[in-house]
Design a protein around this motif. Structure first.
Motif, PDB file in Angstrom:
ATOM      1  N   GLY A 215       0.791  -1.216   0.000  1.00 44.39           N
ATOM      2  CA  GLY A 215       0.000   0.000   0.000  1.00 44.39           C
ATOM      3  C   GLY A 215       0.826   1.269   0.000  1.00 44.39           C
ATOM      4  N   TRP A 216       2.145   1.135  -0.198  1.00 42.53           N
ATOM      5  CA  TRP A 216       3.045   2.288  -0.271  1.00 42.53           C
ATOM      6  C   TRP A 216       3.636   2.371  -1.671  1.00 42.53           C
ATOM      7  CZ3 TRP A 216       5.698   4.912   4.214  1.00 42.53           C
ATOM      8  CH2 TRP A 216       4.973   4.749   5.405  1.00 42.53           C
ATOM      9  N   GLU A 217       4.257   3.511  -1.978  1.00 43.20           N
ATOM     10  CA  GLU A 217       4.856   3.725  -3.286  1.00 43.20           C
ATOM     11  C   GLU A 217       6.178   4.472  -3.143  1.00 43.20           C
ATOM     12  OE1 GLU A 217       2.262   6.264  -5.511  1.00 43.20           O
ATOM     13  OE2 GLU A 217       2.446   7.938  -4.086  1.00 43.20           O
ATOM     14  N   LYS A 218       6.961   4.445  -4.231  1.00 43.05           N
ATOM     15  CA  LYS A 218       8.206   5.202  -4.301  1.00 43.05           C
ATOM     16  C   LYS A 218       8.007   6.343  -5.302  1.00 43.05           C
ATOM     17  CE  LYS A 218      10.755   1.744  -5.629  1.00 43.05           C
ATOM     18  NZ  LYS A 218      11.948   0.938  -6.029  1.00 43.05           N
ATOM     19  N   PRO A 219       7.816   7.589  -4.852  1.00 39.94           N
ATOM     20  CA  PRO A 219       7.622   8.690  -5.807  1.00 39.94           C
ATOM     21  C   PRO A 219       8.888   8.950  -6.606  1.00 39.94           C
ATOM     22  CG  PRO A 219       7.918   9.558  -3.587  1.00 39.94           C
ATOM     23  CD  PRO A 219       7.802   8.062  -3.455  1.00 39.94           C
ATOM     24  N   GLU A 220       8.716   9.351  -7.860  1.00 37.56           N
ATOM     25  CA  GLU A 220       9.860   9.618  -8.722  1.00 37.56           C
ATOM     26  C   GLU A 220      10.575  10.901  -8.330  1.00 37.56           C
ATOM     27  OE1 GLU A 220       8.877   9.573 -12.809  1.00 37.56           O
ATOM     28  OE2 GLU A 220       8.131   7.516 -12.820  1.00 37.56           O
ATOM     29  N   HIS A 221       9.833  11.882  -7.801  1.00 35.06           N
ATOM     30  CA  HIS A 221      10.437  13.168  -7.464  1.00 35.06           C
ATOM     31  C   HIS A 221       9.967  13.613  -6.086  1.00 35.06           C
ATOM     32  CE1 HIS A 221      11.711  13.470 -11.638  1.00 35.06           C
ATOM     33  NE2 HIS A 221      10.461  13.242 -12.017  1.00 35.06           N
ATOM     34  N   THR A 222      10.869  14.234  -5.317  1.00 34.15           N
ATOM     35  CA  THR A 222      10.533  14.805  -4.026  1.00 34.15           C
ATOM     36  C   THR A 222      11.104  16.213  -3.950  1.00 34.15           C
ATOM     37  OG1 THR A 222      12.536  13.880  -2.995  1.00 34.15           O
ATOM     38  CG2 THR A 222      10.520  12.553  -2.875  1.00 34.15           C
ATOM     39  N   LEU A 223      10.592  17.017  -3.035  1.00 29.42           N
ATOM     40  CA  LEU A 223      11.012  18.410  -2.938  1.00 29.42           C
ATOM     41  C   LEU A 223      12.469  18.557  -2.531  1.00 29.42           C
ATOM     42  CD1 LEU A 223       7.859  20.026  -1.266  1.00 29.42           C
ATOM     43  CD2 LEU A 223       8.590  20.207  -3.644  1.00 29.42           C
ATOM     44  N   ASP A 224      12.954  17.636  -1.673  1.00 30.91           N
ATOM     45  CA  ASP A 224      14.334  17.777  -1.194  1.00 30.91           C
ATOM     46  C   ASP A 224      15.254  16.684  -1.725  1.00 30.91           C
ATOM     47  OD1 ASP A 224      13.287  15.666   0.186  1.00 30.91           O
ATOM     48  OD2 ASP A 224      13.836  16.379   2.177  1.00 30.91           O
ATOM     49  N   ASP A 225      14.805  15.932  -2.732  1.00 31.65           N
ATOM     50  CA  ASP A 225      15.623  14.903  -3.383  1.00 31.65           C
ATOM     51  C   ASP A 225      16.058  13.781  -2.443  1.00 31.65           C
ATOM     52  OD1 ASP A 225      15.543  16.101  -5.888  1.00 31.65           O
ATOM     53  OD2 ASP A 225      17.229  17.420  -5.420  1.00 31.65           O
ATOM     54  N   SER A 226      15.373  13.603  -1.322  1.00 30.71           N
ATOM     55  CA  SER A 226      15.709  12.487  -0.437  1.00 30.71           C
ATOM     56  C   SER A 226      15.048  11.218  -0.962  1.00 30.71           C
ATOM     57  CB  SER A 226      15.221  12.769   0.992  1.00 30.71           C
ATOM     58  OG  SER A 226      13.813  12.952   1.013  1.00 30.71           O
ATOM     59  N   SER A 227      15.634  10.053  -0.632  1.00 30.79           N
ATOM     60  CA  SER A 227      15.012   8.774  -0.984  1.00 30.79           C
ATOM     61  C   SER A 227      13.743   8.638  -0.147  1.00 30.79           C
ATOM     62  CB  SER A 227      15.970   7.623  -0.711  1.00 30.79           C
ATOM     63  OG  SER A 227      17.125   7.724  -1.516  1.00 30.79           O
ATOM     64  N   THR A 228      12.610   8.439  -0.820  1.00 31.15           N
ATOM     65  CA  THR A 228      11.320   8.522  -0.126  1.00 31.15           C
ATOM     66  C   THR A 228      10.399   7.385  -0.520  1.00 31.15           C
ATOM     67  OG1 THR A 228      11.455  10.951  -0.070  1.00 31.15           O
ATOM     68  CG2 THR A 228       9.286   9.980   0.244  1.00 31.15           C
ATOM     69  N   MET A 229       9.629   6.905   0.463  1.00 29.56           N
ATOM     70  CA  MET A 229       8.486   6.057   0.182  1.00 29.56           C
ATOM     71  C   MET A 229       7.317   6.579   1.019  1.00 29.56           C
ATOM     72  SD  MET A 229       9.696   2.517   2.049  1.00 29.56           S
ATOM     73  CE  MET A 229       9.977   2.362   3.813  1.00 29.56           C
ATOM     74  N   ARG A 230       6.100   6.403   0.490  1.00 31.33           N
ATOM     75  CA  ARG A 230       4.932   6.976   1.165  1.00 31.33           C
ATOM     76  C   ARG A 230       3.690   6.161   0.840  1.00 31.33           C
ATOM     77  NH1 ARG A 230       5.000  12.177  -2.904  1.00 31.33           N
ATOM     78  NH2 ARG A 230       3.888  11.199  -4.647  1.00 31.33           N
ATOM     79  N   THR A 231       2.645   6.391   1.609  1.00 37.48           N
ATOM     80  CA  THR A 231       1.383   5.712   1.358  1.00 37.48           C
ATOM     81  C   THR A 231       0.808   6.178   0.032  1.00 37.48           C
ATOM     82  OG1 THR A 231       0.353   7.417   2.744  1.00 37.48           O
ATOM     83  CG2 THR A 231       0.776   5.287   3.772  1.00 37.48           C
ATOM     84  N   VAL A 232       0.143   5.269  -0.656  1.00 40.26           N
ATOM     85  CA  VAL A 232      -0.453   5.585  -1.952  1.00 40.26           C
ATOM     86  C   VAL A 232      -1.693   6.460  -1.735  1.00 40.26           C
ATOM     87  CG1 VAL A 232      -1.591   4.644  -3.993  1.00 40.26           C
ATOM     88  CG2 VAL A 232       0.402   3.481  -3.023  1.00 40.26           C
ATOM     89  N   GLY A 233      -1.801   7.504  -2.510  1.00 45.53           N
ATOM     90  CA  GLY A 233      -2.986   8.350  -2.436  1.00 45.53           C
ATOM     91  C   GLY A 233      -2.826   9.487  -1.436  1.00 45.53           C
ATOM     92  N   SER A 234      -3.049  10.703  -1.890  1.00 49.00           N
ATOM     93  CA  SER A 234      -2.963  11.870  -1.025  1.00 49.00           C
ATOM     94  C   SER A 234      -4.353  12.266  -0.535  1.00 49.00           C
ATOM     95  CB  SER A 234      -2.317  13.033  -1.780  1.00 49.00           C
ATOM     96  OG  SER A 234      -3.102  13.393  -2.916  1.00 49.00           O
ATOM     97  N   TYR A 235      -4.387  13.210   0.408  1.00 52.28           N
ATOM     98  CA  TYR A 235      -5.646  13.753   0.889  1.00 52.28           C
ATOM     99  C   TYR A 235      -5.459  15.246   1.142  1.00 52.28           C
ATOM    100  CZ  TYR A 235      -3.607  13.676   5.614  1.00 52.28           C
ATOM    101  OH  TYR A 235      -2.804  13.887   6.712  1.00 52.28           O
ATOM    102  N   THR A 236      -6.546  15.985   1.221  1.00 51.73           N
ATOM    103  CA  THR A 236      -6.471  17.414   1.470  1.00 51.73           C
ATOM    104  C   THR A 236      -6.009  17.651   2.898  1.00 51.73           C
ATOM    105  OG1 THR A 236      -8.258  17.841  -0.099  1.00 51.73           O
ATOM    106  CG2 THR A 236      -7.751  19.572   1.492  1.00 51.73           C
ATOM    107  N   CYS A 237      -4.951  18.420   3.051  1.00 52.70           N
ATOM    108  CA  CYS A 237      -4.399  18.668   4.386  1.00 52.70           C
ATOM    109  C   CYS A 237      -5.440  19.352   5.269  1.00 52.70           C
ATOM    110  CB  CYS A 237      -3.151  19.531   4.293  1.00 52.70           C
ATOM    111  SG  CYS A 237      -1.818  18.807   3.325  1.00 52.70           S
TER     112      CYS A 237
END
Length: 300
Positions: free
Chosen positions: A131-153
């Motif tokens: 249920g997680w993913e590896k985004p191709e791009h991040t704001l600070d270029d760190s190696s990142t994985m996150r839950t799939v699907g965003s929500y309104t903050c």
């Protein structure tokens, strides 16, 4: 007029058969064995074959026959001697970067596996939870994985948040070397980045109102002794969450400390705190699929 040599892996003249990471202005502590016989830029100070002077590195492009030419001029920069070895210098200017139909496309490696997050710079891999993913791009270029699907903050209807994120980065900007001290210093930054101000100065969760320390424990990660600090944070908007700073020496180079930051929203059934322990236990050195260190389990 001169142009700086771009960041990248370059041959280390003091350690034959290895490459060292050049961050664009100076050599770093990260080193690795030469991964393949691909052509790479040759640093000044030792002779290079004609082919190495003509081609700096070969990259794989999706369309065969494309060629990209990049040229840069770098001044000779002496960074000092280490243990009596010859002084390191800035990498030589990049030459032709090309690709051809005969260049094989790398496939089947850990970078291509959606279930594994690879951080080559810090020499570690992490298992990506279901249920997680590896985004191709991040704001600070760190190696990142996150839950799939965003929500309104909850604190900003124009921003999007993720219920869970894990990032890997090199510890920098500090003179601290003790793993516990580094983790205790980093946890505030980790909390602020996850639930305080964002990169644009906004407060997607309404800012942090308070925090409670849940754990500060020694832990073994990828065969190295490190330390973790875990907080529960209360936010101005939304349910708040849990943040963790995990710090341990890298398994490569001079063992520069690695920081793994966790941020889990509270109230998510699929994000138990035990998942932080599971991810920690699964951290391995790059190339080691079985013999990494086992992280200690920390109760909430």
């Amino acid at each position: 007029m001169s142009h700086s040599t771009p960041p990248g892996w370059y041959p280390d003249v003091n350690m034959p058969g290895t490459e060292r990471w050049w961050d664009g202005t100076a050599w770093t502590a990260h080193a690795r064995a030469v991964p393949s016989p691909l052509s790479v830029p040759h640093p000044p100070g030792s002779p290079a074959p004609a082919g190495a002077r003509r081609a700096a590195r070969t990259v794989v492009l999706a369309a065969a026959g494309l060629a990209v030419v990049a040229a840069a001029v770098a001044g000779f920069l002496v960074l000092g001697e280490e243990d009596g070895d010859a002084p390191r210098s800035a990498p030589s200017p990049t030459a032709t970067v090309s690709a051809s139909a005969d260049t094989p496309s790398p496939a089947g490696g850990p970078q291509d596996d959606p279930s594994v997050l690879v951080d080559q710079l810090n020499g570690v891999t992490l298992n990506v939870p279901d249920g997680w993913e590896k985004p191709e791009h991040t704001l600070d270029d760190s190696s990142t994985m996150r839950t799939v699907g965003s929500y309104t903050c909850p604190g900003d209807s124009g921003s999007y948040c993720y219920h869970g994120t894990v990032t890997v980065r090199t510890a920098g900007g500090t003179d601290l070397t003790d793993m516990k001290d580094l983790a205790e210093q980093d946890i505030e930054t980790a909390a602020d980045n996850a639930y305080g101000e964002d990169f644009a100065g906004g407060r997607p969760h309404g800012g942090i109102r308070s925090h409670e320390q849940l754990a500060s424990e020694s832990v073994t990660v990828a065969g190295r002794t490190g330390h973790l600090v875990r907080w529960k944070v209360t936010t101005g908007k939304g349910p708040g969450g849990y943040v963790q700073s995990l710090v341990f020496p890298s398994a490569v180079g001079s063992e520069t400390p690695v920081i793994v930051r966790f941020a889990f929203d509270a109230g998510q059934d699929d994000l138990p705190l035990s998942l932080m322990d599971t991810v920690t236990e699964g951290i391995r050195p790059v190339g080691d699929a079985t013999n990494g260190g086992v992280g200690s389990t920390v109760a909430p």
